[in-house]
Design a protein around this motif. Structure first.
Motif, short mmCIF file in Angstrom:
data_model
loop_
_atom_site.label_atom_id
_atom_site.label_comp_id
_atom_site.label_asym_id
_atom_site.label_seq_id
_atom_site.Cartn_x
_atom_site.Cartn_y
_atom_site.Cartn_z
N ASN A 148 0.82 -1.22 0.00
CA ASN A 148 0.00 0.00 0.00
C ASN A 148 0.85 1.26 0.00
OD1 ASN A 148 -2.33 -1.50 0.06
ND2 ASN A 148 -2.53 -1.44 2.29
N GLY A 149 2.17 1.12 0.05
CA GLY A 149 3.04 2.28 0.07
C GLY A 149 3.24 2.89 1.44
N THR A 150 2.69 2.24 2.48
CA THR A 150 2.86 2.70 3.86
C THR A 150 4.17 2.14 4.40
OG1 THR A 150 0.46 2.53 4.12
CG2 THR A 150 1.74 2.74 6.14
N PRO A 151 4.87 2.88 5.30
CA PRO A 151 6.06 2.28 5.94
C PRO A 151 5.70 0.93 6.54
CG PRO A 151 5.92 4.61 6.47
CD PRO A 151 4.66 4.26 5.72
N SER A 152 6.42 -0.12 6.16
CA SER A 152 6.02 -1.48 6.50
C SER A 152 5.87 -1.73 8.00
CB SER A 152 7.03 -2.48 5.92
OG SER A 152 8.33 -2.21 6.41
N TRP A 153 6.66 -1.02 8.80
CA TRP A 153 6.66 -1.26 10.24
C TRP A 153 5.56 -0.50 10.98
CZ3 TRP A 153 7.16 3.32 12.82
CH2 TRP A 153 7.71 4.40 12.10
N LEU A 154 5.00 0.54 10.36
CA LEU A 154 4.11 1.44 11.08
C LEU A 154 2.78 0.80 11.50
CD1 LEU A 154 3.87 4.30 12.16
CD2 LEU A 154 2.86 4.99 9.97
N PRO A 155 2.00 0.17 10.58
CA PRO A 155 0.75 -0.45 11.02
C PRO A 155 0.98 -1.57 12.02
CG PRO A 155 0.80 -0.22 8.64
CD PRO A 155 2.18 0.07 9.12
N ALA A 156 2.08 -2.34 11.82
CA ALA A 156 2.38 -3.43 12.74
C ALA A 156 2.66 -2.90 14.14
CB ALA A 156 3.57 -4.24 12.23
N LEU A 157 3.44 -1.84 14.21
CA LEU A 157 3.79 -1.25 15.51
C LEU A 157 2.56 -0.67 16.21
CD1 LEU A 157 5.89 -0.28 17.60
CD2 LEU A 157 6.14 1.81 16.23
N ILE A 158 1.81 0.15 15.49
CA ILE A 158 0.64 0.80 16.09
C ILE A 158 -0.41 -0.24 16.50
CG2 ILE A 158 -1.31 2.35 15.63
CD1 ILE A 158 0.56 3.97 13.82
N GLY A 159 -0.74 -1.13 15.55
CA GLY A 159 -1.77 -2.13 15.84
C GLY A 159 -1.37 -3.06 16.98
N PHE A 160 -0.11 -3.51 16.97
CA PHE A 160 0.37 -4.44 17.99
C PHE A 160 0.26 -3.84 19.39
CE2 PHE A 160 3.71 -6.46 20.53
CZ PHE A 160 3.45 -7.80 20.31
N LEU A 161 0.74 -2.61 19.55
CA LEU A 161 0.71 -1.97 20.86
C LEU A 161 -0.72 -1.66 21.31
CD1 LEU A 161 3.80 0.43 20.63
CD2 LEU A 161 3.64 -1.79 21.78
N LEU A 162 -1.56 -1.24 20.37
CA LEU A 162 -2.95 -0.97 20.71
C LEU A 162 -3.68 -2.25 21.12
CD1 LEU A 162 -4.09 1.64 18.02
CD2 LEU A 162 -3.69 2.02 20.46
N GLY A 163 -3.34 -3.36 20.46
CA GLY A 163 -3.95 -4.64 20.82
C GLY A 163 -3.61 -5.06 22.24
N GLY A 164 -2.33 -4.90 22.60
CA GLY A 164 -1.92 -5.22 23.97
C GLY A 164 -2.57 -4.30 24.98
N LEU A 165 -2.65 -3.01 24.65
CA LEU A 165 -3.28 -2.03 25.54
C LEU A 165 -4.76 -2.33 25.72
CD1 LEU A 165 -3.01 0.62 27.17
CD2 LEU A 165 -3.51 1.86 25.04
N PHE A 166 -5.41 -2.71 24.63
CA PHE A 166 -6.84 -3.03 24.70
C PHE A 166 -7.09 -4.23 25.61
CE2 PHE A 166 -10.54 -5.34 22.89
CZ PHE A 166 -11.52 -4.38 23.17
N LEU A 167 -6.29 -5.28 25.48
CA LEU A 167 -6.45 -6.46 26.34
C LEU A 167 -6.12 -6.13 27.80
CD1 LEU A 167 -7.12 -9.58 26.12
CD2 LEU A 167 -7.29 -8.19 24.07
#
Length: 270
Positions: free
Chosen positions: A73-92
């Motif tokens: 998608n042209g997005t920095p490859s690490w950015l969605p993984a980093l944001i989503g991963f940390l938000l998932g842990g925070l949500f749980l």
């Protein structure tokens, strides 16, 4: 049979494909009916096995595809993984804080008397179910895209994705039902919760197929979010719980076996 499937609307194709993935979850959960007597060491091993399955699925089923999608998608490859991963842990982590409120309701997993075990099983069910939502969305998006650009190759790719997820769902169903049985739940209810964790996939698939244009950019974040949630549960509840009775060695070996099996399935099925 294949001609009938290819003639279906892409939304119905997505529904049919994820009914298969749900069925594979139920098949894995049905292993809880094998064996009549509980063995604490074996049950601790199965809890650790579920942790290994979840760790491997977090990377190969969730984070790795999220990184690939972001790159395409042209997005920095690490950015969605980093944001989503940390938000998932925070949500749980937040879910973990509100569980005591649910535990006051005697109807909530009432067969499990130990409060610590009840919290662990609650988080386990929640995280596996949450993990199945983006997988269902991914299948729905794959089939929904056929309405825009139909080709034999893209259809084969969508079918292969559903087949791969379905086979991976077999040990995931087991990873829910057997730990529930370990913590004192009846076989029937352990199976029910195990198969129910996969019931969200057909719903998510239909949503993904209907809203393919809108959901596709969010998929990397959703996949990573589910990965973060699962790793939180493994680190906080699964590994400590599998070793609390002193069966450290069998738990450690079982976790590695679970990881190795899920890794093999994910990589082999691509």
């Amino acid at each position: 049979m294949m001609d009938f499937f290819t003639d279906l609307n892409p939304v119905l194709q997505a529904l049919a494909a994820t009914l298969f993935t749900w069925g594979m979850t139920a098949l894995g959960a049905a292993l809880v009916f094998i064996g009549k007597k509980q063995n604490q060491k074996a049950m601790d091993g199965m809890l650790a096995f579920s942790g290994g399955v979840m760790i491997a699925a977090s990377f190969w089923s969730l984070l790795a595809p999220a990184i690939e999608m972001a790159e395409s998608n042209g997005t920095p490859s690490w950015l969605p993984a980093l944001i989503g991963f940390l938000l998932g842990g925070l949500f749980l982590m937040m879910v973990d804080q509100i569980l005591p409120v649910l535990e006051k309701n005697d109807n909530f997993l009432h067969e499990i008397k130990d409060k610590k075990a009840k919290r662990r099983t609650s988080l386990l069910i929640f995280s596996i179910t949450l993990h199945n939502v983006p997988e269902g969305l991914a299948v729905g998006v794959a089939f929904g895209a056929l309405a825009v650009d139909f080709s034999t190759g893209s259809l084969s790719g969508a079918i292969a994705l559903a087949l791969g997820i379905g086979i991976q769902n077999f040990p995931e169903g087991t990873a829910v039902s057997l730990p529930l049985r370990r913590d004192g739940m009846s076989k029937k209810k352990s199976f029910f919760y195990g198969q129910a964790s996969g019931a969200v996939e057909p719903i998510a698939a239909v949503a993904g197929a209907l809203a393919v244009i809108f959901i596709q950019p969010l998929l990397p974040y959703a996949l990573s979010f589910a990965a973060g949630a699962m790793i939180f549960v493994v680190a906080k509840e699964i590994i400590p719980g599998s070793q609390e009775k002193g069966h450290v060695q069998i738990a450690s070996i079982s976790l590695m076996v679970g990881f190795a099996l899920m890794m093999t399935l994910d990589v082999a099925l691509g």
